[in-house]
Structures are given as structure tokens and as C-alpha cells.
Design a protein around this motif. Structure first.
Motif, PDB file in Angstrom:
ATOM      1  N   ASN A   1       0.827  -1.208   0.000  1.00 28.51           N
ATOM      2  CA  ASN A   1       0.000   0.000   0.000  1.00 28.51           C
ATOM      3  C   ASN A   1       0.860   1.256   0.000  1.00 28.51           C
ATOM      4  N   GLU A   2       1.864   1.303   0.886  1.00 27.87           N
ATOM      5  CA  GLU A   2       2.656   2.519   1.048  1.00 27.87           C
ATOM      6  C   GLU A   2       3.515   2.814  -0.171  1.00 27.87           C
ATOM      7  N   ARG A   3       3.901   1.794  -0.916  1.00 28.29           N
ATOM      8  CA  ARG A   3       4.741   2.031  -2.093  1.00 28.29           C
ATOM      9  C   ARG A   3       4.010   2.803  -3.182  1.00 28.29           C
ATOM     10  N   THR A   4       2.692   2.926  -3.068  1.00 33.10           N
ATOM     11  CA  THR A   4       1.939   3.691  -4.058  1.00 33.10           C
ATOM     12  C   THR A   4       1.802   5.163  -3.669  1.00 33.10           C
ATOM     13  N   VAL A   5       2.306   5.561  -2.500  1.00 29.80           N
ATOM     14  CA  VAL A   5       2.165   6.942  -2.046  1.00 29.80           C
ATOM     15  C   VAL A   5       3.052   7.843  -2.901  1.00 29.80           C
ATOM     16  N   ASP A   6       2.524   8.993  -3.315  1.00 32.70           N
ATOM     17  CA  ASP A   6       3.333   9.885  -4.141  1.00 32.70           C
ATOM     18  C   ASP A   6       4.278  10.707  -3.261  1.00 32.70           C
ATOM     19  N   ASP A   7       5.345  11.198  -3.883  1.00 34.51           N
ATOM     20  CA  ASP A   7       6.401  11.892  -3.155  1.00 34.51           C
ATOM     21  C   ASP A   7       5.897  13.163  -2.471  1.00 34.51           C
ATOM     22  N   THR A   8       5.007  13.888  -3.127  1.00 41.54           N
ATOM     23  CA  THR A   8       4.500  15.137  -2.552  1.00 41.54           C
ATOM     24  C   THR A   8       3.796  14.892  -1.228  1.00 41.54           C
ATOM     25  N   TYR A   9       3.023  13.818  -1.174  1.00 43.40           N
ATOM     26  CA  TYR A   9       2.328  13.486   0.073  1.00 43.40           C
ATOM     27  C   TYR A   9       3.320  13.159   1.180  1.00 43.40           C
ATOM     28  N   LEU A  10       4.379  12.424   0.865  1.00 44.56           N
ATOM     29  CA  LEU A  10       5.374  12.067   1.870  1.00 44.56           C
ATOM     30  C   LEU A  10       6.092  13.299   2.405  1.00 44.56           C
ATOM     31  N   VAL A  11       6.351  14.276   1.542  1.00 44.80           N
ATOM     32  CA  VAL A  11       6.983  15.523   1.992  1.00 44.80           C
ATOM     33  C   VAL A  11       6.046  16.278   2.931  1.00 44.80           C
ATOM     34  N   ARG A  12       4.780  16.382   2.569  1.00 42.18           N
ATOM     35  CA  ARG A  12       3.799  17.062   3.435  1.00 42.18           C
ATOM     36  C   ARG A  12       3.679  16.348   4.766  1.00 42.18           C
ATOM     37  N   LEU A  13       3.698  15.018   4.740  1.00 44.36           N
ATOM     38  CA  LEU A  13       3.576  14.253   5.969  1.00 44.36           C
ATOM     39  C   LEU A  13       4.794  14.459   6.864  1.00 44.36           C
ATOM     40  N   ALA A  14       5.988  14.470   6.267  1.00 46.46           N
ATOM     41  CA  ALA A  14       7.206  14.700   7.045  1.00 46.46           C
ATOM     42  C   ALA A  14       7.170  16.073   7.700  1.00 46.46           C
ATOM     43  N   ASP A  15       6.710  17.082   6.983  1.00 44.56           N
ATOM     44  CA  ASP A  15       6.606  18.428   7.551  1.00 44.56           C
ATOM     45  C   ASP A  15       5.596  18.470   8.695  1.00 44.56           C
ATOM     46  N   ALA A  16       4.466  17.791   8.513  1.00 45.58           N
ATOM     47  CA  ALA A  16       3.441  17.768   9.561  1.00 45.58           C
ATOM     48  C   ALA A  16       3.963  17.082  10.814  1.00 45.58           C
ATOM     49  N   TYR A  17       4.708  16.000  10.655  1.00 47.96           N
ATOM     50  CA  TYR A  17       5.264  15.296  11.807  1.00 47.96           C
ATOM     51  C   TYR A  17       6.327  16.130  12.515  1.00 47.96           C
ATOM     52  N   SER A  18       7.141  16.869  11.768  1.00 50.83           N
ATOM     53  CA  SER A  18       8.148  17.725  12.390  1.00 50.83           C
ATOM     54  C   SER A  18       7.492  18.778  13.263  1.00 50.83           C
ATOM     55  N   HIS A  19       6.421  19.376  12.759  1.00 51.01           N
ATOM     56  CA  HIS A  19       5.673  20.367  13.544  1.00 51.01           C
ATOM     57  C   HIS A  19       5.041  19.708  14.764  1.00 51.01           C
ATOM     58  N   PHE A  20       4.479  18.530  14.568  1.00 48.79           N
ATOM     59  CA  PHE A  20       3.842  17.773  15.651  1.00 48.79           C
ATOM     60  C   PHE A  20       4.841  17.463  16.763  1.00 48.79           C
TER      61      PHE A  20
END
Length: 226
Positions: free
Chosen positions: A160-179
Motif C-alpha cells: 500500500n505505502e509504495r503507491t504513495v506519491d512523493d509530494t504526500y510524503l513531503v507534506r507528511l514529514a513536515d506535519a510530523y516535524s511540527h507535531f
């Protein structure tokens, strides 16, 4: 780098913890580390198992259409897991538990993925059926540069995760850093995992254990330079 002493206690936090959480974005290695840490501490692992969510694969294919049912399924599962964990930890002599998720992550993903109307509905449901209040004793936040997270997901994530696009992963990494930066419910160790491989390198795991064994402050950082 360390924060201020926590209650003046000289005893390492890891030695006192009964409820430990390893958190981080997709590709950070949180589940691998949670399992290894649980085995080392002779603790009980509590693993999220996102692939058990029947909507997740469809969500990664069409995030707008399937975000809400995906999020609600995770919310209901979180209720079950946290209620069981709360009951398990009631006796003082209960076996420690290492989880690979925080309850608060659900709200993070909801804000990231739901549109305004869906988010309002999700928040109403959470208010009507609040999650059990269960702050951990210690949280280990794993962070990594987005390009490293992307490479790891492409190399070894679930189908499932291998289908995630790069833009989403960047947004998620930024959200986790803020979190992670704002999380203050319990002591935190923030780990830069760019140069660490807990899956394949025992030395990296033992370096982290040594660092955790000395933590006595509310917020500390572990960064192995490359």
C-alpha cells in the motif's frame, strides 16, 4: 543537547517507563524500532497494523474520495487498542508496552487529508466518542529528511505505502516535524534517523539504547552525524 531536568530525578526515564511510544512519518522505521525495543525490554509490542484498514489501499489511489472512511476506521481501531492498553496497564506490576503510534496522530492525519466539511464531521465524532486519555511515559520521535523517507518507502514499505506519491510524503514529514516540536504531554526523545538503520544495523540500535539510558530531561535529541 538536553532540556531542563524533569522533577530533579536522577533516574533514567527509560528505566521508569511502562508505556513507550515510537512515532514518526511513513518510512522513518517506527514499527521496526518499536518491535526491537519491545524485545530488548521484554515488553509487550502494540503495533498499529495499518494494512488491516480495508480503505487504505483505495485511499492511496484516490485520497480525496477515501480519506474520510480511512480516517474513521483508524479512529475506531484506536479506541479498541487504547481501551485494551488502558486495562492492561492498570496493575502496577503489568508488563511494559511499546507502541508504534500515538493517539494524537489521528488528528494530524485528519487535518492533512480531510476537506473542511469532512474534518468538521470527524471532529464531532471524536467529541462524541473521545479516545481514552492515556499519556505515554516516553515518546521517541523518529525524523528523517524527506528524500530519505521517500527512498525507504520505495525500497521496503508495504504494498500500500509504495503507491504513495512523493509530494504526500513531503507534506507528511513536515506535519510530523511540527507535531514533534509542539508535543509536550510526556518526555520526548527526538531522533534524527537519516544516518541510522535500526532494521539492519545492531550497532545503531545499541547506540540509541545508550542514549535513551541516559535521558533524564523532558526533551532531548539524538543526532548521529554522517
Amino acid at each position: 543537547m538536553t532540556g531542563s531536568p524533569l522533577n530533579g530525578s536522577p533516574k533514567p526515564l527509560l528505566a521508569q517507563a511502562r508505556h513507550i511510544v515510537v512515532e514518526g512519518p511513513i518510512g522513518a522505521g517506527k514499527t521496526t524500532l518499536a518491535r526491537r525495543l519491545a524485545a530488548h525490554l521484554q515488553a509487550r509490542p502494540l503495533i498499529e497494523d495499518p494494512d488491516a484498514n480495508p480503505f487504505l489501499g483505495r485511499f492511496y489511489q484516490d485520497r480525496h474520495r477515501y480519506a474520510l472512511p480511512t480516517q474513521l476506521h483508524f479512529l475506531l481501531k484506536r479506541h479498541e487498542q487504547l481501551a485494551a492498553l488502558q486495562e492492561h496497564l492498570l496493575p502496577a506490576e503489568a508488563t511494559p508496552v511499546v507502541c508504534d503510534f500515538l493517539a494524537e496522530k489521528d488528528a494530524l492525519f485528519a487535518r492533512l487529508n480531510l476537506d473542511d466539511d469532512e474534518l468538521a464531521l470527524y471532529q464531532r465524532i471524536r467529541q462524541q466518542a473521545p479516545l481514552p486519555e492515556l499519556a505515554p511515559d516516553l515518546v521517541i520521535f523518529l525524523q528523517a529528511a524527506p528524500e530519505n523517507l521517500i527512498a525507504r518507502v520505495r525500497r521496503r514499505a508495504s504494498a500500500n505505502e509504495r503507491t504513495v506519491d512523493d509530494t504526500y510524503l513531503v507534506r507528511l514529514a513536515d506535519a510530523y516535524s511540527h507535531f514533534a516540536y509542539h508535543y509536550d504531554a510526556c518526555p520526548v526523545m527526538i531522533v534524527n534517523s537519516d544516518n541510522l538503520n535500526f532494521a539492519d544495523r545492531d550497532d545503531d540500535f545499541h547506540l540509541l539504547l545508550e542514549r535513551l539510558a541516559t535521558q533524564r530531561s523532558h526533551r532531548e535529541f539524538f543526532n548521529l552525524g554522517g
